[in-house]
Design an enzyme around this catalytic site. Sequence first.
Site, PDB file in Angstrom:
ATOM      1  N   GLU A  46     -43.656 -83.005  60.952  1.00  0.00           N
ATOM      2  CA  GLU A  46     -42.281 -82.816  61.016  1.00  0.00           C
ATOM      3  C   GLU A  46     -41.389 -83.280  59.977  1.00  0.00           C
ATOM      4  O   GLU A  46     -40.105 -83.215  60.223  1.00  0.00           O
ATOM      5  CB  GLU A  46     -41.701 -83.604  62.341  1.00  0.00           C
ATOM      6  CG  GLU A  46     -42.359 -83.034  63.444  1.00  0.00           C
ATOM      7  CD  GLU A  46     -41.634 -83.389  64.859  1.00  0.00           C
ATOM      8  OE1 GLU A  46     -41.024 -84.447  64.907  1.00  0.00           O
ATOM      9  OE2 GLU A  46     -41.811 -82.868  66.055  1.00  0.00           O
ATOM     10  N   GLU A  78     -47.203 -78.797  69.202  1.00  0.00           N
ATOM     11  CA  GLU A  78     -46.569 -79.656  70.078  1.00  0.00           C
ATOM     12  C   GLU A  78     -45.818 -78.863  70.942  1.00  0.00           C
ATOM     13  O   GLU A  78     -45.417 -78.052  70.221  1.00  0.00           O
ATOM     14  CB  GLU A  78     -45.845 -80.963  69.497  1.00  0.00           C
ATOM     15  CG  GLU A  78     -46.569 -81.977  68.752  1.00  0.00           C
ATOM     16  CD  GLU A  78     -45.641 -83.022  68.338  1.00  0.00           C
ATOM     17  OE1 GLU A  78     -44.573 -83.417  68.768  1.00  0.00           O
ATOM     18  OE2 GLU A  78     -46.020 -83.607  67.118  1.00  0.00           O
TER      19      GLU A  78
END
Length: 716
Positions: free
Chosen positions: A389, A462
């Site tokens: 991320e 995710e």
Amino acid sequence: MRKIIPINNNWYFKADYEEGYEKVDDLRSFENVNLPHTNIELPYNYFDEKMYQIKSCYKYPLHISEKYRDKVIYIHFEGVMAYAQVYLNGLYIGEHKGGYTPFDIRIDEVYDWKKELNMLTVVVDSTERSDIPPKGGQIDYLTYGGIYREVSLGIYDDVFIKNIKVETHGIYDNEKSLNLIVHLENLNHQSGNVKFKVKINDKNGKEVFYKEFNTYLDAVKDVYSFNIENLKDIKLWDVDNPNLYEIKVGMKINNFSDEYDNKFGFREAVFKPDGFYLNGRKLKLRGLNRHQSYPYVGYAMPRRVQEKDAEILKNELHLNIVRTSHYPQSKHFLNKCDELGLLVFEEIPGWQYIGNSEWKKVAEQNLREMITRDWNHPSIILWGVRINESQDDDAFYKNMNKIAHEIDPTRQTGGVRYITNSSFLEDVYTFNDFIHDGINKPLRKQQEVTGLEHNVPYLVTEYNGHMYPTKRFDNEERQMEHCLRHLRIQNASYLDDSISGAIGWCAFDYNTHKDFGSGDRICYHGVMDMFRLPKFASYVYKSQVSPDIEPILEPVTFWARGERSIGGVIPLIIFTNCDYIELQYGNKTKIDNIYPNRDAYKGIPYPPIIIDYDIVKPEMIGAWGMVWEDLTLKGFYKGNKVIERKFSREPIPTYLYVVPDDTILSATQKDATRIVVKILDQYGNLLPFINEVIKIEIEGPAKLQGPNEVALIGGA
């Protein structure tokens, strides 16, 4: 020669390191511990994470037999969190930055053979150092501390095999082949004729190949490659049939010899724009992320418990892939994934933050160490080369991809991001898609994410997680919605051929920093809790298995009329892989042939049954004012009843369920197992709102991890 000696027992530990401890030989003020070891045992929740962010000291009185005086000797560390400085007899001999990858320190040149015992000292800095990934910014997980993986002593001749890499080829041919790459350590620059003996055995120990290779050992060359061809009757490694082979490589030059063994599999794993292919067969990936943390001891769990996690993911949740979020995990976990046929997406340590040039050098080294440790695992299908991320950093990530491809050209790379229109530098666009809030679409179309005008290999890494944290003791309505969100996203993944699959956030609840979670240092994002006990959402995954393997019948209900708002149990969601079910309400209502809701969930292999008021009227299943009755559900497969569940109208505590995962533990090394305690009703169902305190006593040579008095959480 090669001799590997585990040195995990009888270490000495002191939590409050002071300068000069590395020269101390008096161990009376140190605590005797065994490895794996956490630098502090933490409460289950509500603690200050700074408790483990300390500098500590480990000592090991080391004795090496005189017969090894002329050998090369290394200390091998599987994992020390996070910065390790190593000393022998007070003399500094090496260090390592990074808590998730292994390292070796040579000691034979400084070992004092005149002493009966040499004092090995490891100073462990477990503070959140900004020069070591994943540290530097906020992190949504804890990194704990200590020498939390195993340590061993390696004794070798002057020339020894440091590593081997097996690259398989021609997996669709009748006769398969492989390229064996042998990495040598030639410390004194020996040269001369060298003989390599290569033997390959199948999982039953049957020899499938043997050959001797004669070559010349160059004093400055440390990598040798051998082509092995005409391998017959080879079975492929697959998620359903994970066939492993053992390769043994022997080496002899002059008076030096060595033998190195490893396991591998023949398989081809490829991400394409239209999905993922394993051995030419298109396979939709269905998985969850895993943190390697546990209650009380953090990361410091031994082999048996690491392997158990893989068994839970594969055999209980019936996943076909796991992502090692957000770091390389235990070799024992990965070995078990190989054995079970559980695919792995393994990634480097990191969480959003990218540091300076020195920080990046550590990240690059972590990547090298991860790949060279794990390149023979057939379960690993993707290297994660990007900080999870993080924002784009093209120069950094071009280099990370280059490193990965140079070390291992046989696997694709991925880089997990949550930003759209990101620079696509890897082989697979891996994306955390949190678009679904319970109302809008479950997943984005990949071109909406990538910003490209064509499809590329694409994997959702995710979803859900922080969008809908759910506790195992939450009310039924919240847990039902938790299920539905996982269900909708998995169903959408199956319906979209441009998505290789979806890996949910996450398998197990985990401890986290104060900046995240529910305020008690826990993120309740898992489909299981920290003890690996299931929430209702786990049934979404559990039910995705052939009933030939295991029939599943799991209703999302506590079976209580007044638990939900307004009351009742409709809609009643039942996760099952049965062809149809039969419902019996007391002696009043019987409904036959209730089928899965394929119209609403066309993608997922085994959609749930949803009983609503189109199937049953309120008065048929206990409307207000009527007597509440027992529920019986029967599941049918191929016309036969294969499973039955009963739920009581008036549940009372009836059974104390106490079952260990294992009944025999090793007495020669640190070992552990989980003991599950539940309070069950008269039909064997969990009583979710009973929170009695249980007292635990142990007889014999064992130690309890955690307190000996604990309150049940949601009945278990």
